[in-house]
Design a protein around this motif. Structure first.
Motif: not given
Length: 258
Positions: A97-98, A101, A152-154, A196, A238
């Protein structure tokens, strides 16, 4: 209007927008001339795969230079690779994800500055299948988190922001219809679970750490299957959230490896 949107008022106050990890910018490059006619963006983890995909697109579309090497439009950066085949842009996003993103923030700004319209973005990649035959292509209808929820929790500053991960259902059905012309790839529509982590997060027993039993793993994967999950990877929530918020028609397709 079909325009790709950015949801950031601060951009209007900037003299120049530098897309750091793509080695592109609004003052150094004529983005509308370079990218204004892009209609499809295909993203995937590996630079080599995305180069091969761009070469395939050149051949399939009968474009000049088919069979030749394609130039990396992000050659000044070693973070991502970007290739072009007519109206198709092919970009790598790395793993997790990072990484995806960061790329998507800059890609969406690129498409916005280039004044692109009616862009379809498709993530293509490998994944771990769940209860399906090896070699199956999974077209994602909804990306879900590790609790099988479409979200999607950020963490933004110190707030947990929750965003929807619904993908374009019409596009999913269109891709499924296309798959009927390709006999070698069994294809289905299902939920894709995004984690993750590749090891413990996906229930693997062979990482440097493992804090659960094989029985616990199987019980979890059965619950995932019962919730509609058909494959597991590390980018889809994401991808779905960002595309949805910025007006991109998005879809995620995965090839299930053994």
């Amino acid at each position: 209007s079909g325009l790709v949107l950015v949801k950031n008022p601060h951009l209007d106050l900037m003299e120049e927008d530098i897309l750091y990890h793509l080695d592109l910018g609004t003052k150094t490059h004529n983005l509308p001339a370079m990218f204004g006619d892009i209609k499809f963006v295909c993203v995937g983890g590996s630079p080599n795969r995305m180069r091969a995909f761009a070469q395939l697109m050149r051949q399939e579309l009968g474009l000049a230079g088919a069979g030749e090497d394609v130039a990396d439009l992000c050659a000044g950066s070693d973070r991502y690779a970007m290739y072009r085949a007519g109206p198709v842009l092919s970009i790598s996003h790395g793993m997790g994800i990072p990484s995806i993103s960061i790329m998507l923030h800059e890609l969406i700004k690129l498409l916005h500055h280039a004044k692109c319209r009616d862009v379809t973005i498709i993530r293509i990649g490998t994944s771990g299948g769940l209860g399906i035959e090896a070699g199956t292509v999974v077209i994602t209808d909804t990306a879900v988190d590790s609790s099988f929820q479409p979200r999607f929790e950020q963490v933004v500053l110190d707030d947990v922001v929750v965003r929807s991960t619904e993908l374009d259902k019409g596009l999913a059905e269109e891709l499924l219809a296309c798959s009927r012309d390709i006999p070698d790839f069994p294809t289905l529509i299902g939920h894709t679970m995004c984690t993750y982590d590749f090891y413990e997060g996906q229930g693997r027993l062979d990482g440097a750490l493992c804090s659960f039993s094989s029985e616990k793993k199987l019980e979890y994967l059965r619950r995932a299957y019962d919730a509609g999950v058909r494959n597991i990877e590390m980018e889809s929530t994401a991808f779905a959230a960002l595309c949805r918020l910025c007006g991109l028609k998005g879809e995620s397709c995965h090839f299930h490896l053994l």
